[in-house]
Design an enzyme around this catalytic site. Structure first.
Site: not given
Length: 394
Positions: A40, A79, A105, A149, A184, A186-187, A190, A213, A244
């Site tokens: 990261r 890793d 993420r 997510t 996406s 990414y999603h 998941k 989440q 936010l």
């Protein structure tokens, strides 16, 4: 396991949520280890940004925690996409629970180009598969707590249940995993994780909790506030910054709060303080052998425009809201009602969005405003565009 110390391995323990979760678990009396490849921090170098709040090295963080509390956190650097490392850390630490944050993420990062999409899916799906095999080969009683997510579900025109839904079709009934329509690559990774974990529970008798989440906001927890060396990162850029947190930075810098499109996209929100508590609750209340348990981990929901209005109303200075073209492909006005009762039933007491919390965030941002790269705040990645940079390497 309530009242008993649990051996807990936190994967991705150097990250925004992994690090404060590890501290909270340690402070709660559990024996904690963290594992991380430090990748990261490499994304910051790639994107030309850095955490708004300075963060210490993982070695200094672990040392500072032990100096302050006398509690040791074991550190593994490596890793989990490498099978030998994944098996090593599970066999060496012998955890009772594994908390899995160790994934790329960011949805925008996964949509940058072909390489980032492929990297995201390999990193996330392969890493999780390696952990599943490490658990199966070592001890199938280990409880896997996986961070998912709410974006897995998309925005269906029906109520979103907690993982499972009862279907009545042509006179027959079954209970199935809730259908997913992620937004996406990414999603999607998941969703693949969720299916792989449910399969492992079904065929290997493993136990797992999938925490879907919502958007996390905030930066400080009781533990990270003890010393600057314990601070977790705060991302504000359009690639990794949550909505936010990003808007708070824009307010402090006198920039318009940018709303994508009409701003009618509804999102589940959760305070970082509640995130670490959800992790503790999940670890202390494991599911049965063979059970794939799903919790929707958020405490309130707001539209993106309502989030902007809340920030603008709370900020003591002048604050404007500006609509910009939506770089994503998503419904900007939609039905959204998601169940989120199971963590409450286990004892979660939510900390809802308040003026006090926002004022604290405004102060954190103002103290570090010189670290902001204003050009990184506006989105530059568009979902409908594709590219293939052959020179890129992860």
């Amino acid at each position: 396991m309530q009242g008993e110390g649990v051996r807990i391995l936190v994967l991705g323990g150097d990250g925004y949520l992994g690090w404060p979760s590890a501290l909270h678990l340690s402070a709660s009396g559990h024996d904690v280890a963290v594992a991380d490849s430090m990748v990261r921090r490499g994304y910051d170098d790639e994107l030309g940004v850095e955490s708004l709040v300075p963060i210490a090295s993982i070695q200094d963080r672990v040392r500072a925690w032990q100096d302050l509390t006398g509690k040791e956190i074991t550190l593994f650097e490596g890793d989990i996409t490498q099978p030998d490392f994944a098996h090593h850390i599970v066999e060496d630490f012998q955890p009772q629970s594994i908390v899995h944050f160790a994934e790329q993420r960011s949805a925008p990062y996964s949509m940058m180009d072909q390489h980032h999409a492929v990297y995201t899916q390999i990193n996330n799906v392969v890493g999780t598969l390696n952990i599943l095999y490490a658990i199966a080969d070592s001890d199938r009683d280990i409880h896997l707590v996986k961070l998912g997510t709410m974006g897995e579900y998309g925005t269906p025109n029906i109520d979103i249940e907690e993982g499972w839904i009862e279907i009545h079709h042509k006179g027959r009934t079954d209970t199935l995993l809730y259908p997913k329509r992620p937004g996406s690559f990414y999603h999607l990774s998941k969703v693949h994780d969720s299916h792989n974990i449910e399969f492992a529970c079904r065929v290997w008798g493993m136990r797992a909790t999938d925490l879907n989440q919502g958007i996390v906001y905030g930066q400080a927890t009781d533990e990270t506030s003890l010393d600057p060396l314990l601070a977790t990162r705060l991302d504000y850029d359009a690639v990794f910054g949550t909505v936010l947190n990003r808007m708070v930075v824009q307010a402090v810098l006198g920039l318009p709060l940018t709303v994508y499109g009409q701003g009618g996209q509804i999102r589940g929100l959760i305070n970082i303080v509640d995130t670490v508590e959800c992790i503790r609750i999940s670890c202390e209340n494991p599911p049965d052998r063979g059970e794939f348990r799903v919790f929707n981990q958020f405490t309130e929901q707001m539209s993106v425009l309502e989030i902007a209005q809340t920030v603008a109303r709370t900020y003591p200075g002048r604050c404007e809201i500006a609509g910009i073209d939506n770089p994503r492909v998503e419904a900007e006005s939609h039905y959204y009602r998601a169940a989120h009762t199971r963590l409450l039933e286990l004892g979660l007491v939510p900390h809802l969005l308040s003026e006090t919390l926002l004022s604290s965030l405004f102060g954190i941002v103002d103290r570090h405003r010189d670290r902001v790269n204003p050009e990184a705040v506006l989105p530059g990645i568009r979902w409908r565009e594709t590219s293939n940079d052959l020179a890129w390497t992860p």
